[in-house]
Design a protein around this motif. Structure first.
Motif, PDB file in Angstrom:
ATOM      1  N   UNK A  19       2.672   4.407   8.388  1.00 50.32           N
ATOM      2  CA  UNK A  19       2.232   5.781   8.180  1.00 50.32           C
ATOM      3  C   UNK A  19       1.972   6.479   9.504  1.00 50.32           C
ATOM      4  N   UNK A  20       1.370   5.762  10.448  1.00 50.46           N
ATOM      5  CA  UNK A  20       1.147   6.392  11.746  1.00 50.46           C
ATOM      6  C   UNK A  20       2.374   6.276  12.620  1.00 50.46           C
ATOM      7  N   UNK A  71      -5.999   0.479   6.297  1.00 47.97           N
ATOM      8  CA  UNK A  71      -4.883   0.384   5.362  1.00 47.97           C
ATOM      9  C   UNK A  71      -4.114   1.691   5.250  1.00 47.97           C
ATOM     10  N   UNK A  72      -4.800   2.804   5.401  1.00 47.76           N
ATOM     11  CA  UNK A  72      -4.139   4.102   5.274  1.00 47.76           C
ATOM     12  C   UNK A  72      -4.390   4.960   6.514  1.00 47.76           C
ATOM     13  N   UNK A  73      -3.853   4.554   7.641  1.00 43.63           N
ATOM     14  CA  UNK A  73      -4.225   5.241   8.883  1.00 43.63           C
ATOM     15  C   UNK A  73      -3.832   6.707   8.901  1.00 43.63           C
ATOM     16  N   UNK A  74      -2.863   7.104   8.109  1.00 40.96           N
ATOM     17  CA  UNK A  74      -2.432   8.500   8.178  1.00 40.96           C
ATOM     18  C   UNK A  74      -3.195   9.387   7.203  1.00 40.96           C
ATOM     19  N   UNK A  99       0.854  -1.174   0.000  1.00 43.17           N
ATOM     20  CA  UNK A  99       0.000   0.000   0.000  1.00 43.17           C
ATOM     21  C   UNK A  99       0.894   1.229   0.000  1.00 43.17           C
ATOM     22  N   UNK A 100       0.796   2.019  -1.046  1.00 44.62           N
ATOM     23  CA  UNK A 100       1.628   3.214  -1.074  1.00 44.62           C
ATOM     24  C   UNK A 100       1.029   4.270  -0.160  1.00 44.62           C
ATOM     25  N   UNK A 101       1.847   4.753   0.724  1.00 40.29           N
ATOM     26  CA  UNK A 101       1.368   5.755   1.671  1.00 40.29           C
ATOM     27  C   UNK A 101       0.474   5.167   2.739  1.00 40.29           C
ATOM     28  N   UNK A 102       0.446   3.848   2.864  1.00 40.76           N
ATOM     29  CA  UNK A 102      -0.443   3.246   3.855  1.00 40.76           C
ATOM     30  C   UNK A 102       0.288   2.344   4.802  1.00 40.76           C
ATOM     31  N   UNK A 103      -0.484   1.535   5.516  1.00 37.79           N
ATOM     32  CA  UNK A 103       0.098   0.612   6.476  1.00 37.79           C
ATOM     33  C   UNK A 103       0.387   1.296   7.799  1.00 37.79           C
ATOM     34  N   UNK A 104       0.755   0.482   8.774  1.00 37.10           N
ATOM     35  CA  UNK A 104       0.970   1.051  10.109  1.00 37.10           C
ATOM     36  C   UNK A 104       2.135   2.004  10.124  1.00 37.10           C
ATOM     37  N   UNK A 129      10.487   0.018  -4.402  1.00 42.91           N
ATOM     38  CA  UNK A 129       9.244   0.691  -4.073  1.00 42.91           C
ATOM     39  C   UNK A 129       8.943   1.710  -5.144  1.00 42.91           C
ATOM     40  N   UNK A 130       7.819   1.562  -5.703  1.00 42.15           N
ATOM     41  CA  UNK A 130       7.426   2.575  -6.657  1.00 42.15           C
ATOM     42  C   UNK A 130       5.919   2.626  -6.760  1.00 42.15           C
ATOM     43  N   UNK A 131       5.524   3.743  -7.252  1.00 48.32           N
ATOM     44  CA  UNK A 131       4.096   4.000  -7.277  1.00 48.32           C
ATOM     45  C   UNK A 131       3.583   3.828  -8.674  1.00 48.32           C
ATOM     46  N   UNK A 132       2.491   3.200  -8.748  1.00 49.18           N
ATOM     47  CA  UNK A 132       1.855   3.111 -10.045  1.00 49.18           C
ATOM     48  C   UNK A 132       0.396   3.457  -9.855  1.00 49.18           C
ATOM     49  N   UNK A 139      14.940   5.494  -5.118  1.00 53.05           N
ATOM     50  CA  UNK A 139      14.491   4.386  -4.270  1.00 53.05           C
ATOM     51  C   UNK A 139      13.082   4.585  -3.744  1.00 53.05           C
ATOM     52  N   UNK A 194       4.543  10.022   3.714  1.00 54.65           N
ATOM     53  CA  UNK A 194       3.736   9.863   2.502  1.00 54.65           C
ATOM     54  C   UNK A 194       4.514   9.108   1.437  1.00 54.65           C
ATOM     55  N   UNK A 195       5.835   9.149   1.557  1.00 55.99           N
ATOM     56  CA  UNK A 195       6.647   8.492   0.546  1.00 55.99           C
ATOM     57  C   UNK A 195       6.828   7.016   0.829  1.00 55.99           C
ATOM     58  N   UNK A 196       6.405   6.594   1.978  1.00 52.04           N
ATOM     59  CA  UNK A 196       6.662   5.208   2.335  1.00 52.04           C
ATOM     60  C   UNK A 196       5.489   4.333   1.942  1.00 52.04           C
ATOM     61  N   UNK A 238       9.273   6.321  -4.386  1.00 55.55           N
ATOM     62  CA  UNK A 238       8.478   6.913  -5.449  1.00 55.55           C
ATOM     63  C   UNK A 238       8.165   8.359  -5.128  1.00 55.55           C
ATOM     64  N   UNK A 245       4.499   6.230 -14.317  1.00 55.33           N
ATOM     65  CA  UNK A 245       5.661   6.668 -13.556  1.00 55.33           C
ATOM     66  C   UNK A 245       6.879   5.860 -14.001  1.00 55.33           C
TER      67      UNK A 245
END
Lengths: 676, 669
Positions: free
Chosen positions: A586-587, B426-429, A579-584, A639-642, B597, A627-629, B599, B589
Motif C-alpha cells: 500500500x505504501x 497492516x494498513x500503512x496507507x 489484508x485487503x488494501x493493506x500490507x507494505x 483476490x477478492x474482498x469479503x 481479478x 486501494x485495490x491491492x 476486488x 461480494x
C-alpha cells in the motif's frame, strides 16, 4: 507454438511419450487448449476435474481440464481461455494454475476422506488429488466427476512424471533449448564467470590482483571437477581456516528443519491454519529453521570480522566446498561488498559462488528424484539469510524481497540452465557431449538472469527497490577513502585479548573501553569467558553502535527478535493472512508514485540545464490504485474482498442462515411463552 | 560552558544538578553533553548550547526527560564497586560513574559522569533522584496543587506554523459544541446530545454530555441510570453510515428493581430504534486486567537489555508473555464488532461491568477500523479524547504512576496503542499518523503533567481545576473550559493552559519530530465527513421499542438472548422477535474466479485486520528501545524524505523558470 506436435513426431533424443499415451491426445474443445512452450508436449489430460478454491472449508470451486505435459501440470478452466483476465503481476512461463514438474513437492490422494501419499505404482485411484508445491501452493482437485479412464491416466501420469527418477537429459531444459528459437543475446550485466576474462575482471574489481591471479589450470576440468574457494581480500599475510562442517548445522539438520518449517505453511484449509495459529511462536521456534538462519548469519559475521579486523585471509573448508561454503562466502560478500547488493552484482555473485562454484543444484533440489538423501534447501537458506538483511536494511539493496521470492521460484522452472546442473563441468559435458553431435550444435540455454523471459517490464519494476540508496558516483579516490575510514573504525586494539574487555554502559569510545577494563560488566553477555566469542561480540556491538553506511560493511542483527519469517514467500498463498488494501504494498505504491515524479522532475531539470537530453522515464502505472491491492500482492491466487473477517470460528453462519434463525426463534418463543 | 536555560514547569523546584554530564542516546549517535537536573517532578537533562540544533529544542525534552513516577529502577555503576540499585532507603557508598534510569515506558537513559572533579555533584544528583522519586507527588492529587511560579521564559524565536491545516482541530469533548459537532459529522440522525449529566449529578464518572436517542426525553432517560453499574447508561459511540449504531454501557446493576416504565426506557435506549440489538460482553475472550498487567510485566522483563532469554528461545518466551495473544484477542473482537455493524442494521451494545476499561478499547478500535476519520491524526486524538478521557478511563490508577494501590494498575491504554500500531503496520496507507506518533503518545502517557492522563474522569478534572481556578492560566467559562489549548498555545511553545493536554505536541517534540507524526503516504484529504446516510427507522424510543430481538455475541457467534435483562421479573414485557425487523444481510461480494481479478475497492469499507499469529507482531520500536542494537540503522529514507525532495525539486524548477506557468505534468499537491 502448437507446432510442437509435429516436432515430436520426428525422431529425437527426447522421448517422453509412450505410444499408448499418444492415443489419448484426442481433439479437445477449442477454447481450453493448454498453451505450450516450444518443445513442450501434452502427455495426458482429464476433463471435468473440479478444482477447489482453497480459502475455506466450503466446496466451492471450478470445473476444468487437468493436463500434464513434459513441463508442467496445468489446470485449465474457462477463465484461462480469456485474455482480459490477466493478473497484474504475471509470470509469462508459469501461470497461476500451472505447476512445473520440478515444483511438485508431494502428491496425496484422498480415499474415503483419508490422505495417502502417492509415489510410484498405484493400485487404486483416489477421488481427490492434493498437490503440495515447493513454492508452497496447495492444489485440491476432485476427480469424482471425471471418467475413470481419465482418472487413471492423469493420476499415474502426474505421479510418474513428477515423482519418479528421471535422466538428466529428460529434463524439459533440453527439449526447450532444442526447440526454442535462440533469440536471447544472453549477455546482460550479470557476469557469468564462464570465461577467464570474467575472473580477471572480478579480481581487478576487488583489488585482489596483488596476490592472486586468475589461473587456467583447471581448464578441461582435469584438476578437479570442483574448485576450492578462498575469499580473497587485499594483502593480508595471515590465513585462518574454518572448517564449516564442524561449526555449522549439517545438511541433514537444514533439511529436517526446513521440512518441519514448511509444514506450517502448507495448509489444507482454514481449520488447519487456525489450529497452528494458537501456538504460532513456539511452533515456529521448534522447527529450528530461524535458528539455523541465525547461525549462518553469525558465522558470516565471524568471517567478516577476520577479514575486516584481524586482517586475515579466511579459507573456508568443507568436504566438497559446494554447500555451506557457498552460503557463507556469498553472505560475507553481500555483507562486505556493496556491489553484491545491486541486482547485477548479486546475480554475478550467484554465478560465481554457486553456479560455476559447483553447487549441486540437481541433487539439492532433487530435480531428478534420484534419491531423497541428497536433498537440502541450501540455496533457499542463502536467500532466507539475504532476506533478513534486505528487510533490516532496505536502502542498501537494489533489489526487493519480491526479487528474492521470484528467484526462489525460478529454482523450479526448467527452462533456465542456471539451477539445473550440479557443476559447470556437468553442464559443459552435457551441452556438447558426443550424443548430441547429431543435433544442431551445442545447446544454448537461457539464463534465469534474463528476467524478461518471465516478466513484462512493468512486472519487473517490482523487483527493483525504489528506495535504494544509490552509490553517489564510482569515483575511485572516494572509494578508497571510505575504505580507509572503515578500517580505522574497526581496528580496535588486538592486545586486549589478555585481559578480557568488559562492558560498561558506553561501549564505543576507546578511552571508556580501556577504563571499563577495570570496571564491572553490566549487561546481557556477562559470562563471555571464551575469547573468540568475546571478540566477535565486540566487533558486532561496535559496528552496531555506529551509524550505518549503506555502501560499507553491513552486519545483520541476529538477536532473538530480529530473525523473522519471510512472510512474502511463505504466507503468500494463505488467504487468512491476506489484508485487503493493506500490507507494505500500500505504501510502496505511493513511494513508486513519488519516485516517478521525482524522476520526471529530475529529467526536466536536466532538460533545463542541457537542452538535448530526454531520457525515458520508466513509467510504473500498474500500482496506481493501491486501494485495490491486497497485502499478498503480487502473488495471491484469487483476490477478492469479503466483508467477513477471517475468524477461526463458525461465526456468521447463525445470522445468515434464515431457516436456522426461524428455528431458534420458535424455541425462543416457547421458552418465554409463560412469561406474560 | 553553561547549559541552555532550564525551563521549569509551574511548581517545579530544582533539587540537585550536575553539569558536564554526558547522555548516551540510541540512534547511532554519540553522547551528548549537558546538565542533569533533579527536580521535584522529573529528572531532566538539558544539552549544552551548541550540542543540538536550536530548532530541535523544545520546551520539555521528550528524549531526555523522565518524570519521577515513570522511573522504575535506578542503577548506579562504577569501576570500583558492584552496580547498585538505588532507593531512597539505601545509601550510596561510592561515587557513581554512570547512572542508568530504567523507565516504565521501556526507555533506559544512561548518564555518564566521566570528567574528574564531578564526584560530589554526581553523588548528590544520584542520591537526590533516589529520594525525590519516593517523595514524588502525583500532580493529580488534589492536595498538591501546583503553584504558579511566575517564571517568565525567554521567548524562543521558533516560528510555528499552525499545524491543523485542513484536517480540523482535535475535539476535547469538554464543551457541548464538540459533542454536537461530532454527532453531526457522524450523520447520526435520530440522536441528540443530552446535557442531563452536566453537573455530574447523574453519574460522576460519565462525561457531561451524552448521546442518546432523540425521542427519548431526559426525564425518561433519568429512569435508566439506576439500573447500571456506576450509573453508566448505554449511549452512542459511533453511528455507522449504513444505519447501525455502536453503543457502550456498564453492566446491569444487579440489585436494582426496575419498574415496567423503566424497562421501556431501557429498551428504547438499547435498541435505539433498531429491530435487533446485539449485546457484546467486552470481557468475554479478552484478558482480565490482572492478566493484562501480568503480561505487560513479563513483556517488560523480556525486553530489558539484560534479559536472560537466549536468542533461540526468544519466540517461545515472547509467546509465554501472552501479550501478543491479548493483542490478537482485541483485534479479533473489534473486527467482529465491526463486521456486525457493517453487515446489518442493528444496535451493538458493548457491555463491560464498569464500562471504563475494555469498553474504551473496543469502542475506539472498532471506530479505527470502520471510520476513516478516526484514522486521521486529529480524528484519532478526538477519538481518544471521547472514548477514553471523557468516558472516564481511570488513567491515573491504570498507569500506576500515582500513589494508589498497584492492584489497580493495568496497561489498558497501552494495549490499545499496541493494537493501533498493529493496524498501522497492516494498513500503512490508511492512516494519517505514523508509528512515531504512537510512540510519542505512548511515552507521553507516562508524563504526569498532561491533563489528558492525570485524571480518572471529567468530574475529577473539573474539581482539581476548581481548586486552583483563581489566577491561573485558563479562564473558566460558565463552568467549563473552552478547548483552546490545542489550537492556541502561547509563544515559544509554552502551554497556554496548565496542565496542558497531551495534544499540544510542541511542548515535547520538535518540529522535525512532529513532521514524522504525519504519514505522507496516508489517505489524502483526511476527514471528509461521512456522507448523509440513508433515512433509517428513527433513533427514537417509542414505536420500535418492545419489538426487538436481542442477541449476544459470544465466541464469534451470535446467540439468541431470551432474557435481555438479568432481573427476573414478571413485569417484563414479552420480547416478540420479528423476522421482518431483521435487516437483510449485506449481499456477499461476487465470488469465484469468474469475477474480476481485483476486488471492487472498499473506499469507505471497514479495514479487516488479520489477527493470525504471523500477522501480529511485536512493537519493537517501542518495547525494544533499551536494546540499542535493535534500534539502529533501519531508518530508511522515508516517504517523508521523498516528499521533501519532491518539493525541493519543484521549487528549484520553478525558480529556474520564473516566467513559465506550471506545466501540466507537475503534480498539483
Amino acid at each position: 507454438m502448437l507446432g510442437s506436435g509435429a516436432k515430436a513426431a520426428k525422431p529425437s533424443f527426447v522421448s517422453y511419450i509412450s505410444p499408448e499415451e499418444i492415443h489419448i491426445k484426442e481433439p479437445i474443445e477449442k477454447e481450453v487448449n493448454p498453451r505450450l512452450l516450444p518443445g513442450e508436449l501434452l502427455l495426458c489430460e482429464a476433463n471435468t476435474v473440479y478444482k477447489y478454491i482453497q480459502e475455506d472449508g466450503s466446496n466451492r470451486g471450478t470445473y476444468g481440464k487437468l493436463v500434464c505435459t513434459n513441463f508442467k501440470i496445468a489446470f485449465l478452466d474457462e477463465d484461462s481461455a480469456s485474455d482480459d483476465n490477466e493478473p497484474q503481476f504475471k509470470n509469462k512461463i508459469v501461470g497461476e494454475n500451472d505447476i512445473t514438474l520440478q515444483c511438485v513437492d508431494q502428491i496425496y490422494g484422498v480415499y474415503d476422506e483419508k490422505k495417502k501419499l502417492l509415489t510410484g505404482q498405484l493400485r487404486k485411484y483416489p477421488e481427490k488429488l492434493i498437490i503440495y508445491c515447493k513454492d508452497l501452493r496447495v492444489f485440491h482437485f476432485c476427480l469424482r466427476y471425471t471418467k475413470e479412464e481419465e482418472v487413471k491416466r492423469i493420476v499415474s501420469g502426474i505421479v510418474h512424471h513428477s515423482q519418479t527418477p528421471k535422466l538428466l537429459k529428460r529434463l524439459f531444459l533440453f527439449s526447450y533449448a532444442s526447440a526454442a528459437p535462440n533469440n536471447t543475446d544472453g549477455r546482460n550485466q550479470t557476469v557469468m564467470f564462464d570465461t577467464l576474462e570474467d575472473w580477471r575482471d572480478e579480481l581487478e574489481r576487488t583489488k585482489g590482483n596483488v596476490k592472486y591471479k586468475a589461473v587456467v589450470t583447471n581448464e578441461g576440468y582435469r584438476v578437479s571437477e570442483k574448485i576450492y574457494k578462498t575469499i580473497s581480500k587485499p594483502p593480508y599475510e595471515l590465513l585462518k581456516t574454518d572448517d564449516l562442517s564442524s561449526s555449522l548445522p549439517s545438511l541433514q539438520d537444514i533439511q529436517t528443519a526446513y521440512t518441519r518449517f514448511k509444514q506450517l505453511f502448507l495448509i489444507d484449509n482454514s481449520t488447519d491454519f487456525w489450529a497452528t495459529d494458537v501456538k504460532w511462536f513456539s511452533l515456529l521456534e521448534s522447527t529450528n529453521w530461524l535458528e539455523i538462519i541465525r547461525r549462518f548469519l553469525k558465522k558470516a559475521i565471524e568471517v567478516a570480522e577476520c577479514l575486516e579486523r584481524q586482517h586475515t585471509n579466511v579459507l573456508l573448508i568443507e568436504e566438497s566446498a559446494t554447500d555451506l561454503c557457498c552460503v557463507i562466502s556469498s553472505l560475507v560478500q553481500v555483507m562486505m561488498d556493496s556491489y553484491s547488493r545491486t541486482k547485477s552484482g548479486f546475480q554475478s555473485l550467484i554465478q560465481k559462488e554457486w553456479v560455476t562454484g559447483g553447487h549441486g543444484f540437481l541433487d539439492r533440489c532433487n530435480h531428478l528424484h534420484k534419491t531423497d538423501k541428497e536433498e537440502a534447501p541450501v540455496f533457499l537458506l542463502l536467500l532466507n539469510c539475504v532476506w533478513q538483511l534486505v528487510q533490516q536494511y532496505p536502502p542498501a539493496f537494489e533489489f526487493t524481497e519480491t526479487y528474492l521470492t521470484v528467484l526462489s521460484d525460478s529454482l523450479y522452472v526448467p527452462i533456465f540452465s542456471t539451477f539445473f546442473f550440479n557443476s559447470q563441468h556437468q553442464k559443459d559435458t552435457n551441452t556438447t557431449g558426443e550424443s548430441l553431435k547429431i543435433q544442431s550444435g551445442p545447446f544454448k540455454f537461457l539464463t534465469v538472469w534474463d528476467w524478461s523471459v518471465q516478466f513484462e517490464p512493468k512486472a519487473q519494476a517490482l523487483l527493483s527497490n525504489p528506495l535504494y540508496a544509490e552509490k553517489p558516483k564510482p569515483d575511485k579516490s572516494q572509494r578508497k577513502t571510505t575504505r580507509f575510514k572503515h578500517q580505522r573504525q574497526l581496528s580496535l586494539p588486538l592486545t586486549q585479548t589478555k585481559s578480557s574487555p568488559k562492558r560498561g554502559f558506553f561501549r564505543e569510545e576507546t578511552d571508556h573501553l580501556i577504563k571499563n577494563l577495570l570496571g564491572k560488566r553490566i549487561g546481557k553477555f556477562i559470562n563471555s569467558s571464551d575469547e573468540p566469542h568475546n571478540s566477535f561480540r565486540e566487533f558486532y556491538d561496535s559496528w552496531h553502535s555506529k551509524p550505518v553506511d549503506y555502501h560499507g560493511l553491513l552486519l545483520p542483527c541476529i538477536d532473538g527478535p530480529e530473525i523473522k519469517v519471510w512472510a512474502q514467500r511463505y504466507l503468500r498463498w494463505i488467504p487468512e493472512a491476506q489484508l485487503h488494501g493493506g500490507g507494505t504494498i500500500a505504501t510502496a505504491a505511493k513511494i513508486l508514485d513519488l519516485m516517478e515524479e521525482v524522476q520526471s522532475l529530475q529529467v526536466k531539470m536536466d532538460e533545463e540545464h542541457s537542452q538535448a537530453i530526454s531520457r525515458d522515464v520508466q513509467a510504473v502505472p500498474m500500482l496506481r490504485n493501491s486501494a485495490r491491492l491486497s497485502s499478498l500482492f503480487p502473488f495471491a491466487l484469487h483476490q477478492r474482498q469479503s466483508i467477513k473477517p477471517a475468524l477461526p470460528t463458525s461465526t456468521w453462519k447463525d445470522l445468515e442462515d434464515e431457516d436456522d434463525l426461524v428455528k431458534r426463534d420458535d424455541e425462543f418463543v416457547d421458552l418465554t411463552g409463560d412469561m406474560l | 560552558m553553561s547549559g541552555a536555560a532550564f525551563r521549569r514547569v509551574p511548581g517545579e523546584r530544582v533539587l540537585a544538578e550536575a553539569a558536564a554530564v554526558r547522555h548516551r542516546g540510541g540512534g547511532g549517535g554519540g553522547s551528548v553533553r549537558g546538565t542533569l537536573y533533579c527536580t521535584n517532578l522529573r529528572v531532566a537533562f538539558v544539552p549544552a548550547l551548541g550540542a543540538q540544533a536550536p530548532s530541535s529544542r523544545t520546551f520539555l525534552h521528550s528524549e531526555y526527560d523522565v518524570a519521577l513516577p515513570c522511573i522504575r529502577k535506578l542503577v548506579a555503576a562504577s569501576s570500583f564497586a558492584k552496580p547498585k540499585v538505588l532507593t531512597a532507603a539505601s545509601s550510596l557508598k561510592f561515587v557513581p560513574e554512570e547512572l542508568a534510569v530504567h523507565c516504565r515506558d521501556f526507555r533506559v537513559l544512561r548518564f555518564l559522569f566521566h570528567e574528574s572533579g564531578l564526584q560530589p555533584q554526581a553523588f548528590r544528583v544520584a542520591t537526590a533522584i533516589a529520594q525525590a522519586r519516593e517523595a514524588a507527588a502525583w500532580p493529580g492529587d488534589a492536595e498538591t496543587a501546583l503553584e504558579d511560579d511566575d517564571d517568565d521564559e525567554e521567548d524562543e524565536d521558533e516560528d510555528e506554523e499552525e499545524e491543523e491545516e485542513e484536517e480540523g482541530p482535535t475535539l476535547l469533548f469538554e464543551s457541548l459544541r464538540d459533542w454536537e459537532k461530532e454527532l453531526k459529522r457522524q450523520g447520526a440522525a435520530g440522536w441528540r446530545v443530552s446535557a442531563v449529566n452536566e453537573r455530574f449529578d447523574m453519574a460522576t464518572s460519565l462525561p457531561k454530555y451524552l448521546w442518546v436517542p432523540s425521542r427519548l426525553l431526559d426525564k425518561d432517560l433519568k429512569r435508566a441510570f439506576a439500573h447500571f453499574e456506576e450509573r453508566r447508561v448505554p449511549r452512542l459511540c459511533w453511528h455507522h453510515p449504513g444505519g447501525s449504531d455502536l453503543l457502550r454501557a456498564a453492566g446491569f446493576h444487579g440489585a436494582s428493581d426496575p419498574q415496567r416504565e423503566d424497562v421501556r426506557c431501557l429498551e428504547a435506549l438499547m435498541l435505539a430504534g433498531h429491530g435487533q440489538c446485539v449485546l457484546v460482553e467486552a470481557a468475554a475472550e479478552l484478558p482480565s486486567l490482572a492478566e493484562l498487567q501480568l503480561a505487560h510485566l513479563k513483556l517488560r522483563a523480556l525486553c530489558l537489555p539484560d534479559s536472560p532469554v537466549a536468542d533461540d528461545k526468544w519466540l517461545s518466551a515472547l509467546e509465554a508473555t501472552r501479550w501478543l495473544e491479548h493483542v490478537r484477542a482485541c483485534v479479533r473482537k473489534a473486527s467482529e464488532v465491526v463486521s456486525l455493524l457493517a453487515g446489518r442494521r442493528c444496535s451493538v451494545v458493548l457491555q463491560e461491568s464498569d464500562d471504563r476499561d475494555l469498553n474504551c478499547l473496543l469502542a475506539s478500535l472498532a471506530q479505527l477500523l470502520a471510520d476513516p476519520h478516526a484514522r486521521t491524526l486529529p480524528g484519532f486524538q478526538s477519538l481518544v479524547q471521547r472514548e477514553w478521557v471523557a468516558a472516564g478511563h481511570p488513567f491515573g490508577r491504570r498507569l500506576g504512576l500515582g500513589r494508589p494501590s498497584p492492584r489497580d494498575e493495568a496497561p489498558v491504554f497501552l494495549l490499545f496503542l499496541d493494537c493501533t500500531w498493529q493496524l498501522v503496520r497492516q494498513f500503512p496507507a490508511c492512516f494519517g499518523f505514523t508509528e512515531s506518533y504512537l510512540l510519542a503518545l505512548h511515552d507521553s502517557s507516562f508524563v504526569p503533567y498532561f491533563s489528558t492522563f492525570l485524571f480518572n474522569c471529567q468530574w475529577q478534572q473539573g474539581r482539581t481545576g476548581q481548586h486552583r481556578a483563581s489566577g491561573q492560566t485558563y479562564t473558566p467559562v460558565s463552568g467549563w473550559r473552552e478547548p483552546v489549548a490545542v489550537a492556541g498555545g502561547g509563544r515559544g511553545g509554552a502551554p497556554s493552559r496548565w496542565p496542558p493536554t497531551v495534544w499540544d505536541w510542541r511542548l515535547r517534540y520538535s518540529r522535525q519530530q512532529r513532521a514524522r507524526f504525519r504519514n505522507p503516504a496516508g489517505p489524502r484529504g483526511g476527514s471528509a465527513p461521512v456522507g448523509p446516510t440513508a433515512p433509517q427507522p428513527g433513533g427514537g424510543g417509542g414505536s420500535a421499542a418492545g419489538a426487538g430481538a436481542v442477541w449476544v455475541l459470544a465466541k464469534g457467534a451470535l446467540w439468541p438472548q431470551p432474557q435481555p435483562f438479568p432481573w427476573r421479573s414478571k413485569r417484563l414485557p414479552r420480547w416478540v422477535p420479528s423476522l421482518e425487523s431483521l435487516g437483510e444481510p449485506e449481499p456477499e461480494p461476487e465470488r469465484g474466479p469468474g469475477s474480476s481479478p481485483l476486488p471492487a475497492p472498499p473506499p469507505r469499507g471497514p479495514l479487516l485486520p488479520c489477527a493470525a499469529g504471523p500477522a501480529i507482531r511485536l512493537w519493537r520500536r517501542c518495547y525494544l528501545r533499551a536494546v540499542p542494537e535493535g534500534q539502529r540503522g533501519r531508518f530508511a529514507p522515508s516517504p517523508a524524505g521523498l516528499a521533501e525532495e519532491l518539493r525541493l525539486l519543484q521549487e528549484r524548477l520553478r525558480a529556474w523558470r520564473p516566467a513559465a506557468p506550471r506545466g501540466p505534468e507537475e503534480p498539483a499537491r
